[in-house]
Design a protein around this motif. Structure first.
Motif, PDB file in Angstrom:
ATOM      1  N   UNK A 209       0.826  -1.211   0.000  1.00 42.71           N
ATOM      2  CA  UNK A 209       0.000   0.000   0.000  1.00 42.71           C
ATOM      3  C   UNK A 209       0.863   1.265   0.000  1.00 42.71           C
ATOM      4  N   UNK A 210       1.997   1.210   0.703  1.00 42.35           N
ATOM      5  CA  UNK A 210       2.928   2.347   0.699  1.00 42.35           C
ATOM      6  C   UNK A 210       3.427   2.624  -0.718  1.00 42.35           C
ATOM      7  N   UNK A 211       3.820   1.567  -1.434  1.00 48.15           N
ATOM      8  CA  UNK A 211       4.343   1.749  -2.791  1.00 48.15           C
ATOM      9  C   UNK A 211       3.256   2.214  -3.756  1.00 48.15           C
ATOM     10  N   UNK A 212       2.055   1.738  -3.556  1.00 45.11           N
ATOM     11  CA  UNK A 212       0.947   2.180  -4.408  1.00 45.11           C
ATOM     12  C   UNK A 212       0.775   3.691  -4.301  1.00 45.11           C
ATOM     13  N   UNK A 213       0.819   4.198  -3.074  1.00 44.40           N
ATOM     14  CA  UNK A 213       0.700   5.644  -2.865  1.00 44.40           C
ATOM     15  C   UNK A 213       1.943   6.374  -3.368  1.00 44.40           C
ATOM     16  N   UNK A 214       3.114   5.761  -3.161  1.00 43.69           N
ATOM     17  CA  UNK A 214       4.371   6.362  -3.626  1.00 43.69           C
ATOM     18  C   UNK A 214       4.315   6.641  -5.125  1.00 43.69           C
ATOM     19  N   UNK A 215       3.907   5.647  -5.905  1.00 39.03           N
ATOM     20  CA  UNK A 215       3.938   5.818  -7.356  1.00 39.03           C
ATOM     21  C   UNK A 215       2.806   6.706  -7.865  1.00 39.03           C
ATOM     22  N   UNK A 216       1.728   6.798  -7.130  1.00 38.86           N
ATOM     23  CA  UNK A 216       0.700   7.775  -7.485  1.00 38.86           C
ATOM     24  C   UNK A 216       1.250   9.188  -7.329  1.00 38.86           C
ATOM     25  N   UNK A 217       1.967   9.430  -6.226  1.00 39.54           N
ATOM     26  CA  UNK A 217       2.582  10.739  -6.003  1.00 39.54           C
ATOM     27  C   UNK A 217       3.701  11.009  -7.000  1.00 39.54           C
ATOM     28  N   UNK A 218       4.534  10.002  -7.243  1.00 44.70           N
ATOM     29  CA  UNK A 218       5.648  10.176  -8.177  1.00 44.70           C
ATOM     30  C   UNK A 218       5.141  10.496  -9.578  1.00 44.70           C
ATOM     31  N   UNK A 219       4.047   9.887  -9.975  1.00 49.32           N
ATOM     32  CA  UNK A 219       3.488  10.145 -11.305  1.00 49.32           C
ATOM     33  C   UNK A 219       3.003  11.581 -11.430  1.00 49.32           C
ATOM     34  N   UNK A 220       2.391  12.098 -10.371  1.00 53.46           N
ATOM     35  CA  UNK A 220       1.947  13.497 -10.402  1.00 53.46           C
ATOM     36  C   UNK A 220       3.141  14.448 -10.449  1.00 53.46           C
ATOM     37  N   UNK A 221       4.179  14.140  -9.668  1.00 54.61           N
ATOM     38  CA  UNK A 221       5.373  14.988  -9.684  1.00 54.61           C
ATOM     39  C   UNK A 221       6.082  14.926 -11.032  1.00 54.61           C
ATOM     40  N   UNK A 222       6.077  13.754 -11.661  1.00 56.22           N
ATOM     41  CA  UNK A 222       6.685  13.613 -12.987  1.00 56.22           C
ATOM     42  C   UNK A 222       5.950  14.466 -14.012  1.00 56.22           C
ATOM     43  N   UNK A 223       4.620  14.496 -13.916  1.00 62.71           N
ATOM     44  CA  UNK A 223       3.822  15.306 -14.844  1.00 62.71           C
ATOM     45  C   UNK A 223       4.180  16.781 -14.714  1.00 62.71           C
ATOM     46  N   UNK A 224       4.379  17.239 -13.481  1.00 57.82           N
ATOM     47  CA  UNK A 224       4.779  18.638 -13.274  1.00 57.82           C
ATOM     48  C   UNK A 224       6.157  18.908 -13.874  1.00 57.82           C
ATOM     49  N   UNK A 225       7.073  17.942 -13.710  1.00 61.40           N
ATOM     50  CA  UNK A 225       8.418  18.102 -14.268  1.00 61.40           C
ATOM     51  C   UNK A 225       8.357  18.243 -15.787  1.00 61.40           C
ATOM     52  N   UNK A 226       7.619  17.359 -16.452  1.00 62.46           N
ATOM     53  CA  UNK A 226       7.543  17.388 -17.915  1.00 62.46           C
ATOM     54  C   UNK A 226       6.815  18.626 -18.431  1.00 62.46           C
ATOM     55  N   UNK A 227       5.912  19.160 -17.618  1.00 70.34           N
ATOM     56  CA  UNK A 227       5.134  20.321 -18.043  1.00 70.34           C
ATOM     57  C   UNK A 227       5.887  21.632 -17.838  1.00 70.34           C
ATOM     58  N   UNK A 228       6.622  21.749 -16.722  1.00 72.12           N
ATOM     59  CA  UNK A 228       7.236  23.030 -16.367  1.00 72.12           C
ATOM     60  C   UNK A 228       8.763  22.990 -16.345  1.00 72.12           C
TER      61      UNK A 228
END
Length: 392
Positions: free
Chosen positions: A196-215
Motif C-alpha cells: 500500500x505504501x508503494x501504491x501511494x508512492x507511485x501515485x505521487x511520483x506520477x503526479x510529480x513527474x507530470x509537473x516536471x515534464x510540463x514546467x
C-alpha cells in the motif's frame, strides 16, 4: 503536441520519437507495474515467506549494464528488509571469475535483472549458479517474457517470475523505463508487505513527474543547450549508482561525443573536483537522509565557492533554501509532501532530469536518439553482441 518541450514533427524529423515517448511514458509504466504486482500479491508473498524461512539463505542480485545499476540501487534496501546476506554482482564480472563470488554451500536465491532476458552473460550466470549451488532458487526480474531467460526458467519449480508491463522493453537502445521498472520490481517484490505504501508512492511520483515534464523541462533545455567539456554526476550510497547509470545514458545518447564521469559526493573533493577548472556541468543528487544531506550540502558549498567556469545543478525531493542558494539550477520534486522512506525510492523522479538532459543534449549535438547505434558507428547494440563463453 510537445514531448520534452519538442514538437512531435521535430522528433520524427531527427529520429527521436521512440526514445522521447518511452522516456515520458515511465510514470504510466510505474502505475501499471504496481497494478500487476497487486494482482500477484499472494503468489509473491508465499514465495517470499518461503525464502525468508530458509536458514542462511544468500541472495545474489545479478545483471549487466543498466540492469546491474538497477540491482545495485536496491541492494542495501533489500538487505535491510530481508536481514539476509545480499550480494550484488555484475554478470560481466561473475562469468570471468565465479570463484570470487560463489563461496560455501549455503542455499541461494539468484535474482536475475534484465531487459530482454537474452544477454549471454546473464544466461551463463544462471548456469554457473546451477553448477555450484546445491539448493538454488530464482527470481526473474526481466522486462520481456519473450526472451530465453523467462522461456527457459520462468515456469520451473522454485522460480518466481512476475510479468513486467507490456511496452516496458522499448525500441530505443537507451534503457529508460526498462531501468526504472527493474528498480520498482526489485523493491516491491522483496517488500511486498508494504504494498500500500508503494501504491501511494507511485501515485505521487506520477503526479510529480507530470509537473516536471510540463514546467521544469524548459530548465533542462537551458542546461542542455550549453557546451560542456565534461559532466560530473554526484550521489551518495544508492544514489551513486544512479549517477553511474545517468553517465551511461549521457554517453550512449550522445554517441560518445559528450564526456561524463560519476563519483560519490564526498569522493569528489579527493581529486576529481579538479575538473571544475574546465567548463563542467556538476549535478548533485541529494539524499533524503538528514545526516547524509549535511555532508552533501558542505560539498555543494565548496563547489559553489570554487565553481570557476562550471555550472551547478542540484536535485532534491523537498525544497531546501540552503541548496537553492548555492546552485545555478535547482529541481525539487516532492510537491505533495509524500514521506519517502529510502533513497532507493526517489531514484524514479531523479532519473527524469538526466534522462531528459541526455536526449536534449543529443539533439543539441545533432545526434539522432533513436539511431544512436548508428551514431556511434555501429559500436553498440541494445543487447550486447560478440560475447564468447569459456569454461575451465
Amino acid at each position: 503536441m510537445r514531448i520534452l518541450g519538442l514538437r512531435e514533427n521535430e522528433l520524427n524529423k531527427i529520429n527521436g520519437y521512440f526514445t522521447c515517448t518511452e522516456m515520458i511514458n515511465q510514470p504510466n509504466l510505474w502505475l501499471e507495474g504496481v497494478k500487476i504486482i497487486g494482482e500477484h500479491k499472494q503468489e509473491i508473498q508465499k514465495f517470499m515467506d518461503r525464502m525468508n524461512s530458509i536458514k542462511d539463505l544468500k541472495i545474489f542480485l545479478v545483471g549487466a549494464g543498466s540492469s546491474a545499476k538497477a540491482a545495485s540501487i536496491v541492494e542495501n534496501y533489500i538487505r535491510r528488509v530481508t536481514k539476509k546476506e545480499v550480494h550484488c554482482i555484475s554478470s560481466t564480472n561473475l562469468i570471468t571469475q565465479p570463484d570470487n563470488y560463489i563461496i560455501g554451500d549455503e542455499p541461494v536465491l539468484l535474482v536475475s535483472f534484465g531487459s530482454s532476458g537474452n544477454t549471454i552473460e546473464g544466461l551463463e550466470a544462471v548456469e554457473i549458479f546451477q553448477e555450484r549451488c546445491k539448493e538454488l532458487y530464482q527470481l526473474l526480474i526481466i522486462c520481456s517474457d519473450e526472451g530465453e531467460m523467462v522461456k527457459k526458467y520462468g515456469a520451473k519449480e522454485g522460480v518466481l517470475y512476475i510479468p513486467i508491463p507490456p511496452g516496458t522493453k522499448g525500441k530505443s537502445i537507451a534503457a529508460t523505463g526498462e531501468f526504472t521498472l527493474l528498480i520498482q520490481y526489485g523493491l516491491l517484490l522483496f517488500d511486498i508487505q508494504n504494498y500500500d505504501y508503494y501504491k501511494e508512492l507511485f501515485q505521487n511520483a506520477s503526479r510529480d513527474a507530470a509537473r516536471f515534464f510540463d514546467k521544469d523541462i524548459y530548465k533542462v533545455h537551458s542546461i542542455a543547450n550549453q557546451p560542456y567539456d565534461t559532466i560530473a554526476v554526484l550521489g551518495s550510497n544508492s544514489l551513486a549508482f544512479l549517477a553511474e547509470e545517468m553517465c551511461l545514458k549521457i554517453t550512449e545518447l550522445t554517441g560518445g561525443l559528450q564526456s561524463s564521469q560519476f563519483h560519490s559526493v564526498l569522493e569528489f573533493r579527493h581529486g576529481p573536483k579538479v575538473v571544475m577548472n574546465s567548463k563542467t556541468l556538476v549535478s548533485f543528487f541529494f539524499s533524503r537522509d538528514p545526516l547524509t544531506m549535511k555532508y552533501e550540502i558542505d560539498m555543494l558549498k565548496e563547489c559553489s565557492e570554487d565553481k570557476r567556469k562550471s555550472t551547478i545543478v542540484a536535485v532534491s525531493m523537498d525544497y531546501v533554501s540552503e541548496i537553492d542558494a548555492h546552485c545555478d539550477y535547482y529541481f525539487h520534486f516532492n510537491g505533495n509532501g509524500f514521506p519517502y522512506r529510502d533513497d532507493a525510492h526517489i531514484v524514479f523522479l531523479y532519473s527524469l532530469y538526466l534522462q531528459s538532459f541526455s536526449i536534449l543534449k543529443a539533439v543539441n549535438l545533432g545526434i539522432s536518439p533513436d539511431t544512436l547505434g548508428n551514431n556511434a558507428g555501429g559500436f553498440i547494440n541494445k543487447v550486447a553482441q560478440g560475447v564468447n563463453i569459456y569454461k575451465k
